[in-house]
Design an enzyme around this catalytic site. Structure first.
Site, PDB file in Angstrom:
ATOM      1  CG  ASP A  64     -11.851 -91.644-138.529  1.00  0.00           C
ATOM      2  OD1 ASP A  64     -12.384 -90.629-138.042  1.00  0.00           O
ATOM      3  OD2 ASP A  64     -11.706 -92.400-137.340  1.00  0.00           O
ATOM      4  CD  GLU A 114     -16.013 -89.197-138.847  1.00  0.00           C
ATOM      5  OE1 GLU A 114     -16.549 -90.016-139.492  1.00  0.00           O
ATOM      6  OE2 GLU A 114     -15.794 -89.160-137.470  1.00  0.00           O
ATOM      7  CG  HIS A 127     -35.494 -88.419-134.102  1.00  0.00           C
ATOM      8  ND1 HIS A 127     -35.697 -89.696-134.194  1.00  0.00           N
ATOM      9  CD2 HIS A 127     -34.353 -88.372-133.653  1.00  0.00           C
ATOM     10  CE1 HIS A 127     -34.634 -90.522-133.717  1.00  0.00           C
ATOM     11  NE2 HIS A 127     -33.752 -89.596-133.301  1.00  0.00           N
ATOM     12  CG  HIS A 187      -8.736 -94.527-135.533  1.00  0.00           C
ATOM     13  ND1 HIS A 187      -9.488 -93.490-135.074  1.00  0.00           N
ATOM     14  CD2 HIS A 187      -8.022 -94.797-134.592  1.00  0.00           C
ATOM     15  CE1 HIS A 187      -9.225 -93.118-133.967  1.00  0.00           C
ATOM     16  NE2 HIS A 187      -8.129 -93.878-133.523  1.00  0.00           N
ATOM     17  CE1 TYR A 241      20.240 -88.813-111.784  1.00  0.00           C
ATOM     18  CE2 TYR A 241      20.502 -88.187-114.130  1.00  0.00           C
ATOM     19  CZ  TYR A 241      19.778 -88.599-113.332  1.00  0.00           C
ATOM     20  OH  TYR A 241      18.352 -88.817-113.340  1.00  0.00           O
TER      21      TYR A 241
END
Length: 1006
Positions: free
Chosen positions: A10, A483, A566, A709, A813
């Protein structure tokens, strides 16, 4: 060692989840997540900007040193020269009078240092803001003033006298105008022409943008002169960045906006189309290209007219976010065609060779003069006005992934055949013939020629590290399933989520308004019924398939009256989006079954329900509320019972076809093929895992932790390889909670559904949910590892090991030494700011008697007393106002806190700014104030770069390179932080190391 393991990946923007499943047992073998910082170009940009500033500073210094040397060699500048103050007056004086040597030196060095800007490239332009002109516009504005007969020094002196300042965005003049002024000054001095020219050459010299840094004497890997095998080689930086062809690796990529490149993309669009199931013929493509030749693009309406068909009969084209059809537009062609036709040229697609040559020059060369030189060398004899217009043309950018050689070869085949570009590339086996082989390589490596964003590139590099490590541990896998996110970066992801939430919120508000108007209480309507109402409104209050008027009251109160269906069965489409959902009567849905509307009408399923297919089609097309994609689903006329059609649907919706995912797929596939490894590689669309998660009630909270994940990776592996698509994912009647009792752990048997729900499959889902829940509790320190059924999900992080990075922030500085202790000095930029925390702290310090840290209190107490009195007077006036001040006690002492607006803001509004104390009352304005903020801690001392007295100049934020942890003899853990300041390059060793120290200690002694 080969095995029957499948690896799921993934891949996200800043993570790579991995999960390994044993195909034979279904058990989880290994799982985890690799985390890394998003590979944005922002850090590269910061380093590049800092590098550019350093180079500009260095070149300015070199320019001044060269000028001083020249002036000294010619007796103009003396060794004891000191800068003069009235330099603008001196420059104006030099325009008409002879100057002394010191005056002339001051004028020349001033112009040498501030020699103006130049717009030499067409893309170069300053960022615009509401109150500032762009750099280009400023130069144009100031050039108009110059044309009125004034020199730069005269304009600047006027600004100094009239506006009391010169610096600012408006004080930006062209280098050539500075050179003109300098030339006028020099010709009023007793100097010979060769010396004048040498002085002007130093001021006017400028490195061309395409030369890059370094030189032949000082080569650098970032410039056009590089060192190769001990020799200096000159390269073209633009060509280097251009990249090589994906098909012919020795060929350079073609410009993205070349006519040949657009023709390739356009023919691919055409070959993806079907008209009533048929592909376009070469003759039809020829007629379409005739229209494109005239207009530079074509619309769906024009295409339908050319083919003499209805728009609805054309399928297979891409759509934009507004559901409109899109075809490749010949943008480069239109732009160049317009320029040439204004000059009387007649241009068509047949002139692609000339147009490609022009577009290649405009893409490759950004210098205006450089472009002109190349355009004049073309054999087409372009006029001066055309060359000038073309040279200043913007927006011709980018490169295609293929070369002209590959494009010309493929365009001919695309025109003659029905195949799209990917089919054609594989048919001709061009990738296999010409790509670089991976044979013999131990590890999988990313493709260096792939055109990827920094985000995708880093994600892929880290993914391949994970795959290589797992291959080393477990051997070669049976399969790898990938994926990959489609978000380009985290900003795009946030925007997508934000837009989704905003749309849902707006939709919810509209729904509440509608329900209230109809007399229903919105708070008593559940989510599923809300979806029904939303579809009811979209469908105009009629059922989806027979357009029977629906009773809203029954839709809301009778759950069996209507059903959400569907359009294309989810077992085929894998599409659970709104574009595949409609509201149908229960009776309609029952007779439709697992068919498409077209198939149901063809099978006479809707006979006697008062609607024919032609009427259904007409009603769908006339409903403007229905999105285009949903119309395509409603009017799909393919036979989904045929195996090849079903496979096409599944591949279209299951396989991820994004470019970035294809690069991963191709790299992995090529590696295994070249090394004769039998690992199969697949990609999967993220919608499938989302659908699966919803079915098993395993929602993920992206903000909670990173564990999801790894779970997604296990799902990715199982969906593709464990036949889940033939199981629970496709079955609609039962919820997962009907199959498993989470309290008892019992798997409930459903006799009629054993073909869909075997116990092994349900156990897999149980294990998946248990793993996620236990790992979450483990990292929340709720349970220990020994009490877990599964090992916790592993988490690893990418460590940045590059030692040559920025060692500190860029803020400089100052310090002050007080009684032997160095304090950091910071500044309140505007003491009148109403909400600045530093200003509020100043007020509170004054009221609480803690103002000794302010330098003004120490060095100019009379002025500080003015401020102190203003603050204390305001407190006395408003101390009883709780909206202004709050008084609390701490350790017996009253502490005054300012909760309202800065009292100095009010004072300025009524009386103007405070002035420094003076006897005559005419001291300078007080705007800022310095104070000792803290004792000086870890820092980098850069005082040697400045002329300082009894104080240091430092960089404060020293960044750590790494932290080493040790377990000591006493059992305790201690750590040592190694900072970038401790790391340096040892040339003799050819490596980075820590700086040597005279004194060392054992870690136990710290």
């Amino acid at each position: 060692m080969d095995n029957k393991y499948v690896l799921g990946l993934d891949i996200g923007i800043s993570s790579c989840g991995y999960g390994i499943i044993d195909l034979e047992t279904g058990k989880f073998v290994d799982y985890g997540v690799r985390l890394f910082k998003e590979g944005t170009a922002e850090d590269n940009g910061k380093r590049r900007d800092a590098r550019s500033r350093r180079r500009l500073t260095s070149r300015r210094h070199t320019r001044i040193m060269d000028m001083q040397k020249l002036l000294k060699e010619n007796g103009i500048m003396s060794n004891d020269y000191h800068p003069l103050q009235n330099v603008y007056e001196l420059r104006c004086k030099g325009l008409s009078e002879k100057l002394t040597n010191d005056e002339l030196t001051a004028a020349i060095l001033h112009i040498t240092k501030h020699r103006g800007s130049v717009i030499e490239t067409v893309e170069e332009d300053a960022k615009k803001s509401d109150d500032e002109l762009s750099l280009k516009a400023t130069l144009q504005h100031n050039e108009k003033l110059i044309k009125q007969g004034k020199y730069i020094c005269q304009i600047q002196l006027d600004n100094l006298n009239n506006k009391d300042h010169i610096r600012g965005h408006e004080n930006n003049f062209s280098t050539k105008d500075y050179v003109n002024e300098l030339n006028e000054i020099l010709h009023h001095q007793d100097l010979d022409e060769p010396l004048i020219q040498k002085i002007i050459d130093i001021v006017a010299r400028r490195r061309a943008y395409y030369e890059g840094p370094g030189s032949e004497k000082s080569p650098t890997p970032y410039g056009r002169f590089i060192e190769v095998d001990g020799r200096i080689k000159e390269i073209d930086l633009i060509e280097k960045m251009r990249g090589k062809c994906s098909v012919f690796p020795d060929e350079l990529r073609a410009p993205k906006m070349a006519v040949t490149a657009d023709l390739f993309n356009f023919l691919n669009d055409m070959n993806n189309l079907t008209i009533d199931g048929d592909k376009l013929s070469p003759e039809e493509k020829k007629g379409i290209l005739t229209i494109v030749s005239q207009k530079g693009n074509i619309t769906l309406r024009q295409l339908a007219k050319e083919l003499n068909v209805d728009e609805v009969d054309i399928k297979g084209y891409r759509i934009d976010k507004n559901q409109k059809a899109i075809f490749t537009e010949f943008k480069g062609y239109k732009k160049i065609k317009s320029i040439l036709e204004k000059e009387g040229y007649s241009i068509s697609l047949n002139d692609y060779e000339m147009l490609d040559r022009i577009i290649e020059i405009l893409t490759n060369k950004k210098g205006i003069q450089e472009r002109k030189d190349y355009l004049y060398h073309l054999e087409y004899r372009l006029s001066d006005s055309v060359v000038d217009t073309l040279a200043n043309t913007t927006g011709i950018t980018g490169y295609h992934s293929l070369s002209f050689k590959a494009l010309n070869l493929l365009n001919k085949e695309l025109f003659e055949s029905e195949m799209n570009q990917m089919q054609l590339l594989h048919e001709l086996k061009l990738f296999d013939k010409n790509r670089v082989s991976h044979k013999g390589k131990k590890n999988i490596e990313s493709d260096p020629e792939a055109i990827l964003s920094p985000v995708a590139k880093r994600a892929q590099n880290e993914t391949f590290k994970v795959v290589n490590a797992l291959r080393k541990k477990y051997g070669e896998f049976d399969s790898i399933v990938v994926e990959m996110t489609r978000d380009k970066n985290s900003d795009e992801k946030k925007k997508r989520i934000s837009n989704y939430q905003k749309n849902r919120e707006n939709g919810s508000k509209e729904m509440d308004k509608f329900l209230n108007e109809k007399g229903y209480d919105p708070t008593k309507i559940n989510g599923k019924t809300r979806m029904k109402i939303s579809l009811y409104l979209q469908q105009g209050g009629k059922s989806a398939y027979t357009f029977e008027p629906l009773d809203l009251n029954r839709v809301i109160k009778d759950p069996k009256y209507t059903e959400i269906d569907h359009i294309i069965p989810i077992s085929i489409s894998l599409d659970d989006s709104q574009n595949n959902k409609v509201l149908a009567l229960h009776s309609e849905n029952q007779v439709k079954g697992n068919l498409t509307p077209f198939m149901a009408y063809a099978a006479n399923k809707f006979n006697g329900m008062g609607c024919s297919y032609s009427e259904f089609k007409k009603n769908v097309l006339s409903n403007d509320n229905i999105p285009y994609k949903k119309k395509l689903n409603l009017l799909n006329e393919e036979n989904i019972t045929k195996e090849e059609v079903a496979k096409k649907f599944i591949n279209r919706n299951l396989v991820d076809t994004s470019y970035a995912c294809r690069v991963v797929l191709n790299t992995l596939s090529d590696y295994f093929k070249d090394n004769e490894i039998n690992t199969k590689v697949h990609t999967i669309n993220g919608r499938v895992t989302d659908l699966f998660r919803k079915k098993i009630h395993l929602e993920k909270d992206r903000d909670e932790n990173y564990l999801h994940h790894a779970v997604d990776a296990l799902i990715v592996a199982s969906v593709k390889k464990m036949n889940l698509l033939n199981g629970y994912l496709l079955k609609q009647e039962h919820d997962f909670n009907d199959l498993y009792n989470e309290e008892t752990g019992e798997i409930i048997t459903i006799p009629d559904d054993k073909v869909f729900y075997d116990e092994r499959y349900i156990q897999y889902i149980v294990n998946l949910k248990t793993l996620f829940e236990e790992s979450s509790k483990y990292y929340d320190h709720v349970i220990d590892e020994e009490n877990m059924c599964f090992n916790p999900i592993k988490i690893s992080h990418k460590v940045n090991t590059k030692p040559n990075r920025q060692i500190a922030d860029e803020t400089i500085y100052s310090t002050r030494n007080v009684d032997g202790t160095d304090y950091l000095i910071e500044k309140i930029s505007n003491i009148y700011d109403p909400k600045d925390k530093k200003c509020i702290r100043l007020i509170q310090d004054i009221l609480n008697g803690e103002d000794e840290k302010y330098l003004m209190e120490k060095h100019d107490s009379q002025t500080f007393d003015l401020i102190r009195n203003i603050v204390k007077y305001h407190y006395e006036q408003f101390k009883s106002d709780s909206k202004m001040y709050k008084v609390t006690k701490k350790k017996g002492k009253e502490i005054i806190t300012l909760v309202g607006e800065n009292p100095l803001t009010k004072y300025k509004e009524e009386n103007g700014v405070i002035h420094k104390y003076s006897k005559k009352g005419n001291g300078p304005e007080i705007i800022s104030m310095k104070y000792e903020s803290e004792k000086l801690g870890n820092h980098l001392d850069i005082s040697s770069n400045y002329q300082t007295n009894n104080k240091k100049v430092i960089l404060k934020q020293i960044k750590p390179y790494r932290t080493d942890f040790y377990q000591c003899e006493d059992g305790k853990f201690r750590f040592v932080t190694v900072r970038y300041t401790n790391v340096s390059y040892h040339k003799a060793k050819g490596m980075y190391g820590t700086t040597s120290r005279k004194r060392t200690h054992k870690i136990d002694k710290f």
